[in-house]
Design an enzyme around this catalytic site. Structure first.
Site, PDB file in Angstrom:
ATOM      1  N   TYR A   1     -11.549 -12.169  -9.797  1.00  0.00           N
ATOM      2  CA  TYR A   1     -10.546 -11.175 -10.176  1.00  0.00           C
ATOM      3  C   TYR A   1      -9.299 -11.836 -10.758  1.00  0.00           C
ATOM      4  O   TYR A   1      -8.204 -11.303 -10.677  1.00  0.00           O
ATOM      5  CB  TYR A   1     -10.199 -10.243  -9.009  1.00  0.00           C
TER       6      TYR A   1
ATOM      7  N   TRP B   1      -3.801  -2.922  -6.312  1.00  0.00           N
ATOM      8  CA  TRP B   1      -3.323  -2.001  -5.281  1.00  0.00           C
ATOM      9  C   TRP B   1      -3.817  -2.400  -3.898  1.00  0.00           C
ATOM     10  O   TRP B   1      -3.282  -1.938  -2.884  1.00  0.00           O
ATOM     11  CB  TRP B   1      -3.759  -0.573  -5.599  1.00  0.00           C
ATOM     12  N   ASP B   2      -4.815  -3.272  -3.851  1.00  0.00           N
ATOM     13  CA  ASP B   2      -5.328  -3.782  -2.582  1.00  0.00           C
ATOM     14  C   ASP B   2      -4.181  -4.225  -1.672  1.00  0.00           C
ATOM     15  O   ASP B   2      -4.191  -3.981  -0.458  1.00  0.00           O
ATOM     16  CB  ASP B   2      -6.218  -5.010  -2.816  1.00  0.00           C
TER      17      ASP B   2
ATOM     18  N   GLU C   1     -13.748   5.397  -8.597  1.00  0.00           N
ATOM     19  CA  GLU C   1     -13.999   4.564  -9.776  1.00  0.00           C
ATOM     20  C   GLU C   1     -15.332   4.802 -10.475  1.00  0.00           C
ATOM     21  O   GLU C   1     -15.494   4.364 -11.623  1.00  0.00           O
ATOM     22  CB  GLU C   1     -13.861   3.066  -9.448  1.00  0.00           C
TER      23      GLU C   1
ATOM     24  N   LYS D   1     -18.502   5.649  -5.225  1.00  0.00           N
ATOM     25  CA  LYS D   1     -18.477   4.204  -5.033  1.00  0.00           C
ATOM     26  C   LYS D   1     -17.866   3.830  -3.693  1.00  0.00           C
ATOM     27  O   LYS D   1     -18.403   2.981  -2.970  1.00  0.00           O
ATOM     28  CB  LYS D   1     -17.682   3.550  -6.160  1.00  0.00           C
ATOM     29  N   GLN D   2     -16.721   4.439  -3.352  1.00  0.00           N
ATOM     30  CA  GLN D   2     -15.951   3.998  -2.201  1.00  0.00           C
ATOM     31  C   GLN D   2     -15.086   5.143  -1.703  1.00  0.00           C
ATOM     32  O   GLN D   2     -14.992   6.192  -2.339  1.00  0.00           O
ATOM     33  CB  GLN D   2     -15.085   2.802  -2.567  1.00  0.00           C
TER      34      GLN D   2
END
Length: 772
Positions: A337, A343-344, A485, A600-601
């Site tokens: 990455y 935003w994590d 996402e 996705k999440q």
């Protein structure tokens, strides 16, 4: 649970396997050492620095792109200071040779030491034992060290070679070095690099101290092609121990001024005068101070204890060294990455820092203040006002996420993605985090000076981004990408709209409070930001009329976005089987998830945790049960949300299951790209699952709030942790039937189910949990 490590004495993680070349990329991540400024991946000193993804040394905040673009703009891999070589009677120790009878590697989490042990039998029959320690000093952020202790059972000739090697590998680029300069000196030297795009300079220097042996020669330092070698030879006999201390100093031109080479030499000289034992002792004291507040103790579950301490160690190893940096998605432990900030950090990592290391949380938020100009440029470039934070952020806050992230494996064409321009919740996430910080710390000075300018610019962005629906009379956020996402370009994502409304509310509440308490300061904020009453009135209108999807009256379900419930209802595994190619991006118009309810999440479920006071348990229970079987968990960010909401609704077994998924991700190798750096978000989420999930602690401006009686996993007999509220240290211990609070440094208001008390130093308060 099966994993490749032993957990010793509650603090040491030891690899069960010997050296396996195919595992080294992931193992070097697990065993990495770092101090927030610089880091060293946990690979053996005997491995070559150009092995892809294995050896790595980095500086937090030092980025480069050799092409001038963004696809290869990453946190650079520095010249490697860890390489060492050992030869006995002319034969070199080789990790892959059968003559290496033992290689063990361990990470002492308490002391932040990488420990390695070798036993090698040479062709001449000499048994060689080598004990290695490596640290990156938490006391002196520019200093690293390797300490070798070498013994033999037969007289022999020994040769050592130590290197600083600029022939390194990177994740996304071949090289980031425009220039490499070598400077040898007695018993050491330095490699200075200049980066291609920004012209940053970095110095990596080393000095060597050998004791316990009588060298045939002094250190011979030679400069080769992008590598500096220091070599020495000596005889060693049974009963003798040769001890090598290799000190490394790292400086760079972004965060240090003046003569970098002189700074490095001074650092090394001081380390040499102090000696390795003193350097290590100071490093251990610095770590002890961090653990004193940040540790979590779990009795009855060694696996969970290992997992959470592993997580906390790697988070503490990434504490930002400067207010111009934050914590990247994979930390200093790897280049995945691009070493960028997402935003994590605000949603998953910052709560841990806010509660246990608030000074470092402040630095992370100041990073967002310093990158406001980049956020403004991004918003303006898309035709909006205010600040739209970069989805993928580096030094300046300008967007470094590409518009074409994925390739179509069937055609080779680039696929348009919308992370950079439509995942607008990032700006709301920043405001959410700063508001949580201010409530927990009472740092109103930060709010007035830095937080309000952020909140004001974010409010401007969202007001300019919102669209008035002339039929309903409500404001909407259309064509967005939510946390899920996989569903692109949707309208009125519940998470995005709710967090946007929250961010507007924060700006308005903070301004109203400042105007009432400090009218002069309020006027100064207006003058700094160009804010007038007409603009504030406009915000109030949008805040009041912004559409936020509400729970359906009959089911309590919140629709993730407009039209979501009308999509085909198919489980994730069925949807995934429809992929036209295993490497095709599962979301968007080419992927099968876009037209189904499989996600996705965590999306709605994450919203229910972040704004937990806005929704009753019945709504949380209904949505957890609905979205859980429809979630693929294709992101390391997902398990934490499901753990926290499960804990809140009394599903402790489920909460434990998802907590362990988050906490063990990097030890089990179950996350995406799991071997290219640690998953800092999952690690922060694991801490949240314990403190804010199982134990239901929340820090507010009114005091410590025990939202409900702690409900621990059945096999946990005790959990204990600490945090700061408004600068006052509080310690908590719970066995699931009673919870004890202790204030160490001042009076602390405590609100708990059915009552309130004030904690005072020297007087523990134990609360028996009420039945039901």
């Amino acid at each position: 649970m099966t994993y490749a490590y032993d957990f010793l004495d509650g603090w040491v993680i030891r690899d069960r396997a010997s050296y396996v070349a195919g595992d080294e990329v992931s193992k070097a991540t697990v065993f990495a050492v770092a101090n927030g400024y610089t880091g060293s991946r946990g690979a053996s000193e005997f491995l070559p620095p150009d092995a892809p993804g294995v050896v790595g040394h980095a500086i937090n905040g030092l980025y480069d792109s050799p092409s001038g673009g963004i696809l290869d703009r990453e946190m650079i891999n520095l010249p490697a200071w860890s390489p060492l070589a050992l030869m006995v009677d002319g034969e070199a120790l080789d990790l892959t040779a059968p003559s290496l009878e033992r290689y063990t590697r361990a990470l002492d989490l308490r002391r932040a030491l990488l420990l390695q042990s070798y036993r090698w039998r040479t062709r001449r029959g000499v048994t060689v034992t080598l004990e290695s320690e490596r640290l990156v000093s938490m006391d002196r952020l520019h200093l690293g060290a390797i300490h070798w202790r070498l013994q033999v059972d037969t007289p022999c000739a020994v040769a050592l070679r130590s290197s600083i090697d600029a022939r390194v590998n990177n994740r996304f680029a071949d090289t980031h070095f425009a220039q490499v300069a070598l400077a040898p000196w007695d018993a050491g030297g330095a490699v200075t690099i200049t980066t291609i795009q920004e012209g940053y300079r970095a110095v990596v220097a080393a000095a060597h101290h050998l004791t316990g042996a009588a060298p045939h020669t002094t250190w011979q330092v030679t400069a080769g092609a992008h590598r500096l070698d220091a070599a020495i030879a000596f005889d060693l006999a049974p009963g003798q121990e040769a001890v090598l201390a290799k000190f490394a100093a790292v400086y760079d031109s972004r965060f240090s001024s003046g003569d970098l080479l002189a700074l490095a030499r001074d650092e090394l000289a001081q380390a040499g005068r102090d000696g390795y034992e003193a350097v290590r002792a100071a490093h251990e004291r610095a770590w002890a101070a961090l653990w004193l507040v940040s540790d979590v103790e779990i009795d009855g579950d060694p696996d969970a204890q290992m997992a959470i301490r592993f997580c906390l160690y790697h988070l503490l190893a990434n504490l930002p060294h400067d207010e111009r940096v934050s914590i990247s998605a994979r930390g200093l432990q790897g280049q995945d990455y691009w070493g960028s900030i997402f935003w994590d950090n605000e949603i998953y990592v910052l709560p841990f820092l806010t509660y246990t290391q608030p000074d470092y949380a402040r630095r992370c938020l100041l990073y967002r203040y310093h990158t406001l100009p980049g956020a403004r440029r991004k918003a303006a470039g898309l035709g909006y006002q205010g600040a739209y934070y970069a989805w993928q952020s580096q030094e300046t806050g300008d967007e470094t996420c590409a518009l074409y992230v994925f390739d179509n494996p069937l055609t080779g064409e680039k696929i348009r993605s919308y992370f950079a321009d439509e995942q607008i919740h990032i700006s709301a996430d920043v405001v959410y985090a700063l508001w949580q910080y201010v409530r927990a710390t009472g740092d109103t000075a930060f709010l007035a000076e830095y937080g309000l300018p952020i909140a004001i610019e974010v409010a401007r962005f969202f007001v300019s981004r919102a669209t008035l629906n002339p039929i309903s009379g409500r404001y909407e956020l259309r064509t967005v990408l939510g946390p899920d996402e996989y569903h692109e370009r949707v309208d009125n994502n519940a998470y995005t709209n709710a967090l946007t409304r929250h961010s507007l509310g924060v700006a308005l509440a903070a301004l109203d409070d400042l105007r009432a308490r400090q009218p002069d300061a309020y006027a100064q904020v207006q003058a700094r930001t160009g804010l007038d009453e007409a603009e504030i009135a406009r915000w109030r209108e949008v805040h009041a009329r912004l559409y936020v999807p509400q729970p359906e009256p009959d089911t309590g379900l919140i629709e993730q976005f407009d039209g979501y419930f009308a999509l085909e209802d198919a489980p994730p595994e069925v949807v995934r089987a429809r992929l036209a190619h295993p490497d095709l991006h599962p979301g968007g118009p080419l992927g099968p998830f876009q037209t189904t309810q499989a996600i996705k999440q965590a999306d709605v479920v994450l919203l229910l945790y972040l704004l937990r006071d806005a929704y009753p348990d019945t709504v949380k229970r209904a949505n957890w049960a609905y979205y859980e079987p429809r979630t693929a968990h294709d992101s390391s960010l997902s398990p934490m949300a499901y753990a926290l909401v499960a804990a809140e609704i009394g599903q402790t077994d489920w909460a434990y299951r998802y907590f362990m998924q988050a906490a063990m991700m990097d030890l089990l190798g179950t996350g995406p790209h799991w071997n290219l750096g640690v998953h800092t978000a999952a690690m922060g989420g694991a801490w949240q699952a314990i403190v804010r999930g199982f134990c239901q602690i929340e820090l507010t401006d009114r005091g410590v709030h025990l939202r409900a009686w702690p409900a621990l996993p059945a096999h946990w007999t005790r959990v204990a942790f600490s945090f700061f509220w408004h600068g006052r240290l509080v310690r908590v211990s719970s066995d699931g039937a009673r919870t004890t609070f202790q204030s160490a440094t001042g009076e602390v208001p405590l609100i708990f189910p059915g009552g309130a008390r004030t904690l005072v130093p020297g007087r523990d308060l134990t609360l028996a949990h009420a039945a039901g």
